[in-house]
Design a protein around this motif. Structure first.
Motif, PDB file in Angstrom:
ATOM      1  N   ILE A  70     -11.187   9.408  -4.260  1.00  0.00           N
ATOM      2  CA  ILE A  70     -10.301   9.642  -5.401  1.00  0.00           C
ATOM      3  C   ILE A  70     -11.032  10.414  -6.498  1.00  0.00           C
ATOM      4  O   ILE A  70     -10.490  11.379  -7.069  1.00  0.00           O
ATOM      5  CB  ILE A  70      -9.751   8.306  -5.934  1.00  0.00           C
ATOM      6  N   ASN A  71     -12.248  10.037  -6.803  1.00  0.00           N
ATOM      7  CA  ASN A  71     -12.990  10.742  -7.851  1.00  0.00           C
ATOM      8  C   ASN A  71     -13.248  12.192  -7.486  1.00  0.00           C
ATOM      9  O   ASN A  71     -13.250  13.061  -8.361  1.00  0.00           O
ATOM     10  CB  ASN A  71     -14.322  10.028  -8.117  1.00  0.00           C
TER      11      ASN A  71
ATOM     12  N   PRO B  19     -15.408   7.074 -15.021  1.00  0.00           N
ATOM     13  CA  PRO B  19     -14.335   7.840 -15.668  1.00  0.00           C
ATOM     14  C   PRO B  19     -13.244   6.967 -16.283  1.00  0.00           C
ATOM     15  O   PRO B  19     -12.413   7.488 -17.046  1.00  0.00           O
ATOM     16  CB  PRO B  19     -13.767   8.687 -14.513  1.00  0.00           C
ATOM     17  N   LEU B  20     -13.235   5.681 -15.974  1.00  0.00           N
ATOM     18  CA  LEU B  20     -12.205   4.800 -16.528  1.00  0.00           C
ATOM     19  C   LEU B  20     -12.487   4.407 -17.975  1.00  0.00           C
ATOM     20  O   LEU B  20     -11.605   3.871 -18.653  1.00  0.00           O
ATOM     21  CB  LEU B  20     -12.088   3.539 -15.668  1.00  0.00           C
ATOM     22  N   ALA B  21     -13.689   4.656 -18.451  1.00  0.00           N
ATOM     23  CA  ALA B  21     -14.042   4.304 -19.832  1.00  0.00           C
ATOM     24  C   ALA B  21     -13.605   5.392 -20.798  1.00  0.00           C
ATOM     25  O   ALA B  21     -13.625   6.590 -20.465  1.00  0.00           O
ATOM     26  CB  ALA B  21     -15.546   4.088 -19.941  1.00  0.00           C
TER      27      ALA B  21
ATOM     28  N   GLU C 154      -6.958  11.969 -10.972  1.00  0.00           N
ATOM     29  CA  GLU C 154      -5.828  11.486 -11.778  1.00  0.00           C
ATOM     30  C   GLU C 154      -5.262  10.172 -11.240  1.00  0.00           C
ATOM     31  O   GLU C 154      -4.512   9.473 -11.944  1.00  0.00           O
ATOM     32  CB  GLU C 154      -4.732  12.551 -11.835  1.00  0.00           C
ATOM     33  N   GLN C 155      -5.627   9.803 -10.002  1.00  0.00           N
ATOM     34  CA  GLN C 155      -5.126   8.570  -9.396  1.00  0.00           C
ATOM     35  C   GLN C 155      -6.035   7.363  -9.646  1.00  0.00           C
ATOM     36  O   GLN C 155      -5.673   6.237  -9.300  1.00  0.00           O
ATOM     37  CB  GLN C 155      -4.979   8.767  -7.876  1.00  0.00           C
ATOM     38  N   LEU C 156      -7.207   7.584 -10.233  1.00  0.00           N
ATOM     39  CA  LEU C 156      -8.212   6.523 -10.317  1.00  0.00           C
ATOM     40  C   LEU C 156      -7.734   5.316 -11.113  1.00  0.00           C
ATOM     41  O   LEU C 156      -7.912   4.176 -10.680  1.00  0.00           O
ATOM     42  CB  LEU C 156      -9.504   7.066 -10.924  1.00  0.00           C
ATOM     43  N   ALA C 157      -7.154   5.540 -12.273  1.00  0.00           N
ATOM     44  CA  ALA C 157      -6.764   4.416 -13.136  1.00  0.00           C
ATOM     45  C   ALA C 157      -5.707   3.555 -12.460  1.00  0.00           C
ATOM     46  O   ALA C 157      -5.816   2.318 -12.435  1.00  0.00           O
ATOM     47  CB  ALA C 157      -6.257   4.939 -14.475  1.00  0.00           C
ATOM     48  N   ASP C 158      -4.682   4.187 -11.902  1.00  0.00           N
ATOM     49  CA  ASP C 158      -3.612   3.415 -11.258  1.00  0.00           C
ATOM     50  C   ASP C 158      -4.125   2.712 -10.015  1.00  0.00           C
ATOM     51  O   ASP C 158      -3.796   1.543  -9.761  1.00  0.00           O
ATOM     52  CB  ASP C 158      -2.448   4.341 -10.893  1.00  0.00           C
TER      53      ASP C 158
ATOM     54  N   TYR D 245       0.812  -1.221   0.000  1.00  0.00           N
ATOM     55  CA  TYR D 245       0.000   0.000   0.000  1.00  0.00           C
ATOM     56  C   TYR D 245       0.848   1.274   0.000  1.00  0.00           C
ATOM     57  O   TYR D 245       0.494   2.239  -0.693  1.00  0.00           O
ATOM     58  CB  TYR D 245      -0.963   0.010   1.190  1.00  0.00           C
ATOM     59  N   PRO D 246       1.980   1.336   0.702  1.00  0.00           N
ATOM     60  CA  PRO D 246       2.793   2.564   0.667  1.00  0.00           C
ATOM     61  C   PRO D 246       3.374   2.873  -0.711  1.00  0.00           C
ATOM     62  O   PRO D 246       3.893   3.981  -0.926  1.00  0.00           O
ATOM     63  CB  PRO D 246       3.917   2.277   1.676  1.00  0.00           C
ATOM     64  N   LYS D 247       3.300   1.928  -1.644  1.00  0.00           N
ATOM     65  CA  LYS D 247       3.795   2.180  -2.994  1.00  0.00           C
ATOM     66  C   LYS D 247       2.832   3.016  -3.821  1.00  0.00           C
ATOM     67  O   LYS D 247       3.173   3.490  -4.899  1.00  0.00           O
ATOM     68  CB  LYS D 247       4.079   0.854  -3.695  1.00  0.00           C
ATOM     69  N   LEU D 248       1.593   3.185  -3.320  1.00  0.00           N
ATOM     70  CA  LEU D 248       0.633   4.051  -3.996  1.00  0.00           C
ATOM     71  C   LEU D 248       1.022   5.508  -3.813  1.00  0.00           C
ATOM     72  O   LEU D 248       1.862   5.845  -2.974  1.00  0.00           O
ATOM     73  CB  LEU D 248      -0.766   3.814  -3.424  1.00  0.00           C
ATOM     74  N   ASN D 249       0.382   6.373  -4.567  1.00  0.00           N
ATOM     75  CA  ASN D 249       0.659   7.804  -4.457  1.00  0.00           C
ATOM     76  C   ASN D 249       0.416   8.278  -3.025  1.00  0.00           C
ATOM     77  O   ASN D 249      -0.582   7.900  -2.391  1.00  0.00           O
ATOM     78  CB  ASN D 249      -0.234   8.567  -5.433  1.00  0.00           C
TER      79      ASN D 249
END
Length: 478
Positions: A182-183, A300-302, A188-192, A7-11
């Motif tokens: 996130i939304n 938003p991912l589409a 900008e973090q949603l896809a990752d 988890y700490p590897k996330l933004n």
């Protein structure tokens, strides 16, 4: 422990790193040695459990963090929430290679505490410790706990209570509310973030033609099954906000929960839920509502040209929630009844539930009596004998020409003798507040084997409070 810190590897926008704030006079409450073994704790770590479960010591290779998320609470947008009194202190590999979160509850204020003091009290910690243990023993996906500690430090709630800490374990602390935050605040973090959720928890979806859709379908299915399992054992969560449901379909965030005693589908176990939004009978529909809110956050991912089709695909996925829930619930209820899995059996089971409701009979005990073929005791508790006799005739007819030995075995596997009744937990809490944790230990042993009689059983473990005694009111205060 074998650490796997992912988890700490996330933004870093998604969490805040800080050390726990220990309580004064921390002392041992109860330790779940069997769970520690499955998480591959060393003997030294087990010997040092009080320090780890009280925030006095953390692990060198993991900096504790509080997650940020948002949510809808009681149907209303609540904005930014987050871990206001808990910290993820490690992610470890269990004996099966699965990554498990270690989350310290009551660890002090974080940037997400809002008006809270960052603490937990002994009362709520004991309830969560025993409830997670009970659900796991019942075979229902749930968080669990390594152990809890008490302290000499007082925390103010409706009254001054002893502060405590709980070291909770879960297959994930990623909530539906993470996607809502996130939304709203970091789109900008949603896809990752979504990609990592799939890689970590649903890797089989990566090979599907539409991985995100497959991910959504998995979350929907698991949530439906979890709630069906709740209904089957009479468990009411009490506060099914979107920030209290996770993506893996395992029970999380025990607050004003309760195991139903007398069968009342409209039972409100949360003293703070005046409208009954989270009553027992509403849980399936609330699960659907929460998932509907969550799926909007995947839109938003589409790609622009695929949005309409993606929206339809998500809607079609959500349409499977109800049949998934009903199929699992029907099969489970037929198993509890000792009946073949047919629609006729389900009709008979519903007739039994109507008797329990109209006669206000104990849910767990009544199924146990049915399993034990103690029909006379059931009948003696009924005022409407004609209704009961009609049911019993239908029940016997459906069991004719069946493998009764197999049906009895199935019943025994699906009808617990013990659930965590509120008055059982309350006795343990009152003793613990006087530094006596023996009742916690007795209940821990009892609830570990819920389907068979335990030598530590007491008569009061098998029945609700007398009708002239008021039920214990449980609120969100913890």
């Amino acid at each position: 422990m074998i650490l796997n810190s992912r988890y700490p590897k996330l933004n870093s926008k998604l969490y805040h790193q800080q050390q726990p704030s220990s309580l004064h006079g921390a002392k041992a409450g109860h330790f779940n040695a069997a769970l520690a073994n499955t998480l591959q704790w060393s003997e030294a770590e087990k010997d040092n459990w009080v320090a780890l479960c009280s925030g006095q010591q953390t692990l060198n290779d993991f900096e504790p963090l509080a997650m940020v998320y948002a949510g809808h609470q009681f149907g209303q947008w609540a904005g930014q929430l987050g871990d206001g009194r808990g910290l993820l202190i490690a992610q470890v590999q269990n004996q099966h290679g699965q990554i498990i979160d270690l989350h310290l509850k009551g660890a002090g204020k974080t940037p997400y505490s809002r008006m809270g003091d960052g603490r937990a009290v002994l009362r709520s910690v004991i309830r969560e410790y025993l409830a997670g243990h009970a659900l796991n023993a019942l075979g229902i996906a749930s968080s669990n706990a390594i152990g809890f500690t008490s302290s000499s430090q007082k925390v103010q709630r409706e009254r001054a209570e002893f502060g405590a800490m709980l070291l909770r374990t879960a297959d994930s602390h990623i909530r539906l509310g993470h996607f809502e935050w996130i939304n709203q605040y970091a789109p900008e973090q949603l896809a990752d973030f979504t990609q990592k959720c799939i890689e970590w928890h649903f890797p089989e979806c990566l090979t599907e033609e539409q991985p995100i859709l497959a991910f959504a379908q998995q979350v929907i299915t698991r949530t439906a099954i979890m709630i069906a399992n709740w209904q089957l054992v009479g468990f009411a969560h009490g506060v099914m906000n979107t920030d209290n449901l996770n993506i893996t379909g395992s029970t999380l965030d025990f607050g004003p929960f309760g195991f139903m005693e007398r069968f009342r589908p409209n039972w409100i176990n949360n003293h703070s839920d005046a409208q009954g939004r989270y009553s027992y009978q509403n849980q399936p529909s609330i699960g659907h509502w929460n998932l509907w809110m969550w799926l909007n956050n995947l839109m938003p991912l589409a790609k622009a040209e695929e949005k309409e089709q993606f929206k339809q695909d998500l809607a079609s996925a959500l349409e499977q929630y109800e049949p998934t829930f009903l199929a699992h619930y029907q099969q489970g209820l037929n198993n509890k009844m000792g009946l073949p899995d047919t629609s006729e059996s389900f009709d008979c089971a519903m007739q039994f539930l109507r008797i329990l409701q109209s006669e206000q009979l104990d849910y767990t005990q009544s199924f146990l009596r049915l399993q034990q073929q103690d029909y006379q005791k059931l009948r003696d508790d009924c005022l409407n004998l004609h209704q009961f006799d009609q049911f019993l005739a239908q029940y016997h007819a459906l069991r004719e020409n069946q493998d009764l030995e197999q049906l009895q075995t199935t019943m025994q596997q699906h009808n617990p003798r013990y659930v965590l009744r509120n008055h059982m937990a309350q006795r343990a809490i009152e003793a613990a507040e006087n530094d006596d944790f023996s009742e916690v230990d007795r209940l821990f042993q009892l609830l570990a084997t819920p389907f068979s009689q335990h030598p530590l059983e007491r008569a009061e473990d098998l029945a609700p409070l007398a009708s002239d005694q008021a039920e214990i009111a449980v609120s969100c205060s913890s």
